[in-house]
Design a protein around this motif. Sequence first.
Motif, PDB file in Angstrom:
ATOM      1  N   LEU A  60       0.982  -1.370   0.091  1.00 55.63           N
ATOM      2  CA  LEU A  60      -0.077   0.093   0.051  1.00 55.63           C
ATOM      3  C   LEU A  60       0.998   1.392  -0.169  1.00 55.63           C
ATOM      4  CD1 LEU A  60      -3.016  -0.781   2.439  1.00 55.63           C
ATOM      5  CD2 LEU A  60      -3.040  -0.638  -0.004  1.00 55.63           C
ATOM      6  N   VAL A  61       1.897   1.331   0.740  1.00 48.75           N
ATOM      7  CA  VAL A  61       2.771   2.443   0.843  1.00 48.75           C
ATOM      8  C   VAL A  61       3.514   2.525  -0.449  1.00 48.75           C
ATOM      9  CG1 VAL A  61       4.896   3.517   1.888  1.00 48.75           C
ATOM     10  CG2 VAL A  61       3.170   2.527   3.330  1.00 48.75           C
ATOM     11  N   TYR A  62       3.833   1.414  -1.064  1.00 47.21           N
ATOM     12  CA  TYR A  62       4.657   1.449  -2.654  1.00 47.21           C
ATOM     13  C   TYR A  62       3.617   2.222  -3.411  1.00 47.21           C
ATOM     14  CZ  TYR A  62       6.352  -0.038  -7.002  1.00 47.21           C
ATOM     15  OH  TYR A  62       7.238   0.118  -8.002  1.00 47.21           O
ATOM     16  N   ILE A  63       2.196   1.732  -3.444  1.00 54.42           N
ATOM     17  CA  ILE A  63       1.331   2.030  -4.465  1.00 54.42           C
ATOM     18  C   ILE A  63       0.969   3.299  -4.212  1.00 54.42           C
ATOM     19  CG2 ILE A  63      -1.199   1.853  -5.069  1.00 54.42           C
ATOM     20  CD1 ILE A  63      -0.847  -1.070  -4.812  1.00 54.42           C
ATOM     21  N   ALA A  64       0.988   4.006  -2.951  1.00 54.73           N
ATOM     22  CA  ALA A  64       0.501   5.451  -2.616  1.00 54.73           C
ATOM     23  C   ALA A  64       1.768   6.317  -3.134  1.00 54.73           C
ATOM     24  CB  ALA A  64       0.298   5.327  -1.153  1.00 54.73           C
ATOM     25  N   LYS A  65       2.877   5.874  -3.271  1.00 55.64           N
ATOM     26  CA  LYS A  65       4.076   6.847  -3.416  1.00 55.64           C
ATOM     27  C   LYS A  65       4.597   6.556  -4.942  1.00 55.64           C
ATOM     28  CE  LYS A  65       4.458   8.381   0.671  1.00 55.64           C
ATOM     29  NZ  LYS A  65       3.936   9.642   0.936  1.00 55.64           N
ATOM     30  N   SER A  66       3.733   5.609  -5.664  1.00 57.47           N
ATOM     31  CA  SER A  66       4.388   5.502  -6.923  1.00 57.47           C
ATOM     32  C   SER A  66       3.438   6.490  -7.873  1.00 57.47           C
ATOM     33  CB  SER A  66       4.057   4.162  -7.469  1.00 57.47           C
ATOM     34  OG  SER A  66       4.607   3.116  -6.819  1.00 57.47           O
ATOM     35  N   ASP A  67       4.521   6.726  -8.961  1.00 54.52           N
ATOM     36  CA  ASP A  67       3.821   7.800 -10.057  1.00 54.52           C
ATOM     37  C   ASP A  67       3.425   6.891 -11.277  1.00 54.52           C
ATOM     38  OD1 ASP A  67       2.979   9.999 -11.460  1.00 54.52           O
ATOM     39  OD2 ASP A  67       4.934  10.567 -12.132  1.00 54.52           O
ATOM     40  N   PHE A  68       2.110   6.538 -11.388  1.00 59.85           N
ATOM     41  CA  PHE A  68       1.781   5.674 -12.709  1.00 59.85           C
ATOM     42  C   PHE A  68       1.879   6.307 -14.024  1.00 59.85           C
ATOM     43  CE2 PHE A  68      -0.141   3.469  -8.973  1.00 59.85           C
ATOM     44  CZ  PHE A  68       0.634   2.217  -8.996  1.00 59.85           C
ATOM     45  N   LYS A  69       2.038   7.716 -14.051  1.00 59.33           N
ATOM     46  CA  LYS A  69       2.012   8.408 -15.315  1.00 59.33           C
ATOM     47  C   LYS A  69       3.433   8.276 -16.068  1.00 59.33           C
ATOM     48  CE  LYS A  69      -1.060  11.990 -13.728  1.00 59.33           C
ATOM     49  NZ  LYS A  69      -1.158  13.531 -13.449  1.00 59.33           N
ATOM     50  N   GLY A  70       4.281   7.655 -15.411  1.00 53.41           N
ATOM     51  CA  GLY A  70       5.634   7.555 -16.041  1.00 53.41           C
ATOM     52  C   GLY A  70       6.327   8.749 -16.173  1.00 53.41           C
ATOM     53  N   GLU A  71       6.174   9.833 -15.747  1.00 52.83           N
ATOM     54  CA  GLU A  71       6.746  11.060 -15.696  1.00 52.83           C
ATOM     55  C   GLU A  71       7.934  11.264 -14.847  1.00 52.83           C
ATOM     56  OE1 GLU A  71       3.951  13.983 -14.652  1.00 52.83           O
ATOM     57  OE2 GLU A  71       3.034  13.915 -16.584  1.00 52.83           O
TER      58      GLU A  71
END
Length: 71
Positions: A60-71
């Motif tokens: 959950l912490v990893y998902i919350a801190k990830s930027d899925f836009k790829g920028e």
Amino acid sequence: MKKNAEWLSLVGFILVTLGIGALALSFVGLRFSFLTWLDAPGHFFGFIARTLMVAIGFLLVYIAKSDFKGE
């Protein structure tokens, strides 16, 4: 997703903290009183449940801190 990132981080951090604390206490024969139901089916199930708490918390912490836009 950005507006829920703080809540996901908080829930993940709480799960990791409780899971690691519960694992550490179980190694010395103690338990958090509100997690005693985890050991009702057996000690192995309780160990797996605590380990899953830690793993899901980190996820959950990893998902919350990830930027899925790829920028």
